[in-house]
Design a protein around this motif. Structure first.
Motif, short mmCIF file in Angstrom:
data_model
loop_
_atom_site.label_atom_id
_atom_site.label_comp_id
_atom_site.label_asym_id
_atom_site.label_seq_id
_atom_site.Cartn_x
_atom_site.Cartn_y
_atom_site.Cartn_z
N UNK A 125 81.72 16.46 21.11
CA UNK A 125 80.67 15.56 21.58
C UNK A 125 79.84 15.09 20.38
N UNK A 126 79.56 13.81 20.32
CA UNK A 126 78.80 13.24 19.21
C UNK A 126 77.56 12.54 19.72
N UNK A 146 58.82 20.67 22.86
CA UNK A 146 59.53 21.87 22.43
C UNK A 146 60.79 22.06 23.25
N UNK A 147 61.88 22.42 22.61
CA UNK A 147 63.17 22.60 23.27
C UNK A 147 63.69 24.01 22.99
N UNK A 148 64.01 24.74 24.04
CA UNK A 148 64.62 26.06 23.89
C UNK A 148 66.13 25.92 23.91
N UNK A 191 71.66 20.13 16.86
CA UNK A 191 71.76 18.92 16.05
C UNK A 191 71.89 17.68 16.92
N UNK A 192 72.65 17.79 18.00
CA UNK A 192 72.78 16.67 18.93
C UNK A 192 71.45 16.36 19.59
N UNK A 193 70.69 17.41 19.88
CA UNK A 193 69.41 17.22 20.54
C UNK A 193 68.37 16.63 19.58
N UNK A 194 68.24 17.25 18.38
CA UNK A 194 67.13 16.84 17.54
C UNK A 194 67.32 16.98 16.06
N UNK A 195 68.56 16.85 15.58
CA UNK A 195 68.76 16.85 14.14
C UNK A 195 68.14 15.61 13.52
N UNK A 196 67.53 15.75 12.34
CA UNK A 196 66.86 14.61 11.72
C UNK A 196 67.84 13.63 11.07
N UNK A 206 69.93 13.26 15.62
CA UNK A 206 69.99 13.65 17.01
C UNK A 206 69.28 12.66 17.92
N UNK A 207 69.30 12.95 19.22
CA UNK A 207 68.72 12.05 20.19
C UNK A 207 67.19 11.97 20.07
N UNK A 208 66.55 13.08 19.71
CA UNK A 208 65.09 13.12 19.61
C UNK A 208 64.73 13.91 18.36
N UNK A 209 64.77 13.28 17.19
CA UNK A 209 64.73 14.00 15.91
C UNK A 209 63.39 14.63 15.53
N UNK A 210 62.38 14.55 16.39
CA UNK A 210 61.10 15.17 16.07
C UNK A 210 60.76 16.35 16.97
#
Length: 231
Positions: A125-126, A146-148, A191-196, A206-210
């Motif tokens: 998945x990318x 915040x993401x767990x 990384x997919x969620x929030x990698x810068x 990622x989708x939400x890099x902050x």
């Protein structure tokens, strides 16, 4: 995770098996079968046929206001308590005579502390695929969120910077420790969620890099774990 249905049963601890009479079992044992999951009912049948079994790790949920009573029973019968989840009123124990435990009035349900494995099929998945599915990643930044990540861990890198704010290792009882990932699946998901995108010069942000991350490590270096760790 594979066996997601079994995991959901473990987290919800809602065991609704049908009563199936087994020849050679006493009435009290048959009456307690509804407290067991499918795997444990099968184990009971095998024991009724004279097959021996080693102690099995199970998740035992007790009735409200019966925690002390259950603790006394476990101690008296020599069942080692590995973990207690107060929120769900559940004990993780090594038990040999599961049918006897099920007959105790303090016990509400018993399920297998099933093995789990990271689903490596998710690795291809990318971010571009996610973008086509849910929209442009530029629509969100994740600032203030915040993401767990409940997985194999989080490996610190420039892509996460100082945004990993806490890390707990549940393969070692939930201890607070420095973040790490000895399997890689959790880092991939994060990384997919929030990698810068810093490490790839912006190519794989990622989708939400902050977003900020809390890492909850429940899978070990082989990508394996137990239901009770995830709970």
């Amino acid at each position: 995770l594979r066996n997601f249905r079994a995991l959901a049963l473990g987290i919800g601890l809602t065991l609704c098996g049908l009563h199936v009479p087994v020849s050679g079992q006493s009435a009290p044992i048959q009456q307690a079968e509804h407290k067991l999951d499918t795997a444990l009912r099968q184990r009971m049948k095998q024991r009724a046929r004279g097959q021996r079994h080693e102690p099995q790790r199970v998740i035992v949920r007790v009735k409200p206001n019966a925690i002390a009573q259950a603790q006394g029973m476990f101690k008296a019968r020599g069942h080692a308590v590995r973990r207690f989840h107060r929120l769900f009123r559940t004990f993780v124990i090594d038990a040999r005579n599961i049918d006897e435990i099920a007959q105790h009035p303090a016990i509400e349900s018993i399920s297998t502390d099933a093995d789990l494995q990271a689903d490596v099929d998710s690795l291809p998945v990318t971010t571009s695929l996610l973008s086509r599915t849910v929209g442009s990643p530029s629509s969100w930044t994740g600032a203030g969120i915040g993401v767990a990540v409940i997985d194999s861990g989080l490996e610190p890198s420039a892509d996460f910077g100082a945004r990993i704010t806490a890390f707990y290792d549940f393969t070692r009882g939930g201890i607070a420790t420095a973040p790490f990932d000895d399997y890689g699946h959790g880092t991939h998901v994060a990384s997919l969620i929030g990698g810068s995108g810093v490490l790839s010069s912006g190519a794989y942000a990622g989708m939400a890099p902050n977003v900020r991350f809390v890492g909850l490590k429940v899978l070990d270096s082989t990508g394996g774990g137990r239901t009770s760790d995830v709970i």
